[in-house]
Design a protein around this motif. Structure first.
Motif, PDB file in Angstrom:
ATOM      1  N   UNK A   9       0.861  -1.281   0.256  1.00 56.06           N
ATOM      2  CA  UNK A   9      -0.174   0.188  -0.342  1.00 56.06           C
ATOM      3  C   UNK A   9       0.700   1.685  -0.100  1.00 56.06           C
ATOM      4  N   UNK A  10       0.153   2.359   0.297  1.00 56.17           N
ATOM      5  CA  UNK A  10       0.862   3.937   0.452  1.00 56.17           C
ATOM      6  C   UNK A  10       0.335   4.300   1.201  1.00 56.17           C
ATOM      7  N   UNK A  11       1.340   5.284   1.467  1.00 50.38           N
ATOM      8  CA  UNK A  11       1.208   6.294   2.968  1.00 50.38           C
ATOM      9  C   UNK A  11       2.086   5.238   4.392  1.00 50.38           C
ATOM     10  N   UNK A  12       0.582   5.704   5.884  1.00 52.41           N
ATOM     11  CA  UNK A  12       0.594   5.671   6.504  1.00 52.41           C
ATOM     12  C   UNK A  12       0.706   4.439   7.504  1.00 52.41           C
ATOM     13  N   UNK A  13      -0.711   4.002   6.519  1.00 56.97           N
ATOM     14  CA  UNK A  13      -1.354   2.626   6.720  1.00 56.97           C
ATOM     15  C   UNK A  13      -1.675   1.692   5.687  1.00 56.97           C
ATOM     16  N   UNK A  14      -1.228   0.580   6.051  1.00 57.03           N
ATOM     17  CA  UNK A  14      -1.393  -0.697   4.816  1.00 57.03           C
ATOM     18  C   UNK A  14      -3.143  -1.113   4.499  1.00 57.03           C
ATOM     19  N   UNK A  15      -3.401  -1.757   5.620  1.00 55.95           N
ATOM     20  CA  UNK A  15      -5.216  -1.373   5.529  1.00 55.95           C
ATOM     21  C   UNK A  15      -5.924  -0.945   6.567  1.00 55.95           C
ATOM     22  N   UNK A  16      -7.027  -0.319   6.626  1.00 54.48           N
ATOM     23  CA  UNK A  16      -7.355  -0.320   7.555  1.00 54.48           C
ATOM     24  C   UNK A  16      -8.557  -0.335   8.295  1.00 54.48           C
ATOM     25  N   UNK A  17      -9.000  -1.924   7.380  1.00 51.45           N
ATOM     26  CA  UNK A  17      -9.770  -2.523   7.611  1.00 51.45           C
ATOM     27  C   UNK A  17     -11.654  -1.784   6.831  1.00 51.45           C
ATOM     28  N   UNK A  18     -12.585  -3.087   7.598  1.00 51.04           N
ATOM     29  CA  UNK A  18     -14.188  -2.943   7.204  1.00 51.04           C
ATOM     30  C   UNK A  18     -14.447  -1.527   7.765  1.00 51.04           C
ATOM     31  N   UNK A  19     -15.273  -1.292   7.529  1.00 56.64           N
ATOM     32  CA  UNK A  19     -16.293   0.118   8.073  1.00 56.64           C
ATOM     33  C   UNK A  19     -17.725  -0.743   9.178  1.00 56.64           C
ATOM     34  N   UNK A  20     -17.410  -0.511  10.046  1.00 58.01           N
ATOM     35  CA  UNK A  20     -18.359  -1.252  11.042  1.00 58.01           C
ATOM     36  C   UNK A  20     -19.445  -1.043  10.648  1.00 58.01           C
ATOM     37  N   UNK A  21     -19.550   0.653  10.176  1.00 60.29           N
ATOM     38  CA  UNK A  21     -21.777   0.821   9.885  1.00 60.29           C
ATOM     39  C   UNK A  21     -21.702  -0.497   8.649  1.00 60.29           C
ATOM     40  N   UNK A  22     -21.231  -1.166   7.811  1.00 58.80           N
ATOM     41  CA  UNK A  22     -21.214  -1.688   5.922  1.00 58.80           C
ATOM     42  C   UNK A  22     -21.660  -3.105   6.978  1.00 58.80           C
ATOM     43  N   UNK A  23     -20.892  -3.643   8.707  1.00 55.48           N
ATOM     44  CA  UNK A  23     -21.331  -4.962   9.091  1.00 55.48           C
ATOM     45  C   UNK A  23     -23.338  -4.785   9.424  1.00 55.48           C
ATOM     46  N   UNK A  24     -22.877  -3.450  10.021  1.00 54.30           N
ATOM     47  CA  UNK A  24     -24.739  -3.028  10.590  1.00 54.30           C
ATOM     48  C   UNK A  24     -25.544  -3.663   9.365  1.00 54.30           C
ATOM     49  N   UNK A  25     -25.256  -2.672   8.012  1.00 56.29           N
ATOM     50  CA  UNK A  25     -26.101  -3.037   7.368  1.00 56.29           C
ATOM     51  C   UNK A  25     -27.081  -4.360   7.039  1.00 56.29           C
ATOM     52  N   UNK A  26     -25.174  -4.985   6.809  1.00 54.60           N
ATOM     53  CA  UNK A  26     -25.771  -5.699   6.442  1.00 54.60           C
ATOM     54  C   UNK A  26     -26.921  -7.028   7.285  1.00 54.60           C
ATOM     55  N   UNK A  27     -26.363  -6.907   8.675  1.00 51.32           N
ATOM     56  CA  UNK A  27     -27.115  -7.222   9.947  1.00 51.32           C
ATOM     57  C   UNK A  27     -28.593  -6.874   9.318  1.00 51.32           C
ATOM     58  N   UNK A  28     -28.786  -5.525   9.237  1.00 50.58           N
ATOM     59  CA  UNK A  28     -30.463  -4.825   9.047  1.00 50.58           C
ATOM     60  C   UNK A  28     -30.787  -5.631   7.815  1.00 50.58           C
ATOM     61  N   UNK A  29     -30.476  -6.124   6.984  1.00 46.34           N
ATOM     62  CA  UNK A  29     -30.968  -6.079   5.465  1.00 46.34           C
ATOM     63  C   UNK A  29     -31.027  -7.560   6.486  1.00 46.34           C
ATOM     64  N   UNK A  30     -30.656  -8.780   6.376  1.00 46.60           N
ATOM     65  CA  UNK A  30     -30.708  -9.820   6.816  1.00 46.60           C
ATOM     66  C   UNK A  30     -32.111  -9.548   8.261  1.00 46.60           C
ATOM     67  N   UNK A  31     -32.579  -7.937   8.707  1.00 42.08           N
ATOM     68  CA  UNK A  31     -33.974  -7.973   9.489  1.00 42.08           C
ATOM     69  C   UNK A  31     -35.130  -8.058   9.011  1.00 42.08           C
ATOM     70  N   UNK A  32     -34.568  -7.952   7.037  1.00 43.57           N
ATOM     71  CA  UNK A  32     -35.644  -7.313   6.404  1.00 43.57           C
ATOM     72  C   UNK A  32     -35.600  -5.464   6.154  1.00 43.57           C
ATOM     73  N   UNK A  33     -35.131  -5.152   7.225  1.00 45.86           N
ATOM     74  CA  UNK A  33     -34.730  -3.653   6.622  1.00 45.86           C
ATOM     75  C   UNK A  33     -33.884  -3.261   4.932  1.00 45.86           C
ATOM     76  N   UNK A  34     -34.494  -2.348   4.767  1.00 47.42           N
ATOM     77  CA  UNK A  34     -34.288  -1.771   3.366  1.00 47.42           C
ATOM     78  C   UNK A  34     -32.788  -0.590   4.269  1.00 47.42           C
ATOM     79  N   UNK A  35     -31.534  -0.711   3.468  1.00 45.17           N
ATOM     80  CA  UNK A  35     -30.538   0.392   3.466  1.00 45.17           C
ATOM     81  C   UNK A  35     -29.787   0.363   2.218  1.00 45.17           C
TER      82      UNK A  35
END
Length: 265
Positions: A10-36
């Motif tokens: 990678x470039x810069x100070x970080x190699x990779x900061x990982x995923x966004x927790x909000x995306x995980x929460x949105x996946x869980x919300x979809x599984x509950x039948x919610x629209x995201x």
């Protein structure tokens, strides 16, 4: 098949900061039948250009139903995004090329997964490694098999559960990192040296060995495994690459794949 080594960095100070927790929460919300909308995050909203057709929706529903009856969801529903992520890690881990990770900076969460999926890891001294998901009540489940394969269950329990922030040197002690360098320039020089070694190895032999390692890791010893190992060895011994390599060795000449070293720009 002409590519024999893949380098990830990678470039810069970080190699990779990982995923966004909000995306995980949105996946869980979809599984509950919610629209995201999009992926559920603020920084990267992937809004579909147009909604899926009824035909596509029915096909997707039929596939899910088929998978359900086959026992795919016996532990509960999973999203397409989660399945794609799990498949991504497995694909990365089992690439036929020899993979080298040059960690230019710190790796967090999924970034650690990126590192652990690679065959050889070089890290700059300033890099840190951490799985901090447990601090916000989630777990990095899809990357865990590859992290555990690197560091073992004992280290994994501490690394996962205590969210210890490892220095590059400490990460090498754990088994995440193979060697530590002072800077990127030194890292590039080490990659050149490693590729010189890989140049002498048969490309298909490297591919077969990686497949063997990925396919046997953690498998209990038994008749099925014995048969698999013997058959894999027989196929390699009867392959064109083995015949070419043996012929070159008989003439005390380098094998064709070793005639030219793997390039690196």
């Amino acid at each position: 098949r002409d590519i024999r080594v893949a380098v990830f960095t990678g470039e810069g100070r970080m190699y990779c900061a990982g995923g966004d927790p909000k995306a995980w929460q949105s996946n869980a919300a979809r599984l509950r039948g919610e629209y995201v909308e999009g992926d559920g995050t603020v920084g990267n909203r992937c809004v579909e250009a147009k909604p899926i057709t009824d035909e596509v929706a029915k096909s997707a529903e039929a596939l899910q139903l088929r998978a359900y009856h086959a026992g795919a969801f016996k532990f509960g529903p999973v999203s397409y995004g989660q399945l794609c992520a799990a498949k991504q890690w497995h694909t990365w881990y089992s690439l036929p090329q020899f993979t080298i990770c040059l960690v230019n900076g710190s790796a967090m969460g999924g970034g650690v997964g990126c590192v652990c999926c690679c065959d050889y890891v070089i890290a700059v001294k300033k890099a840190y490694f951490v799985l901090s998901e447990v601090k916000i009540g989630v777990i990095p489940a899809t990357i865990s098999p590859y992290v555990i394969a690197k560091i073992g269950t004992s280290n994994a329990k501490r690394f996962f559960c205590a969210a210890e922030n490892l220095t590059a040197t400490r990460a090498m002690e754990f088994g995440i990192v193979d060697e530590v360098v002072e800077n990127m320039k030194e890292g590039h020089e080490r990659i050149k040296a490693i590729m010189k070694d890989i140049s002498a190895s048969g490309p298909r032999a490297v591919e077969s060995y990686k497949s063997l390692i990925c396919g046997t890791n953690g498998v209990a010893m038994g008749k099925a495994l014995h048969h698999y190992l013997c058959r894999t060895q027989a196929l390699a011994a009867d392959g064109d690459e083995a015949k070419t390599g043996l012929a070159a060795a008989a003439k005390e000449a380098p094998a064709p794949w070793a005639a030219e070293e793997i390039g690196f720009d």
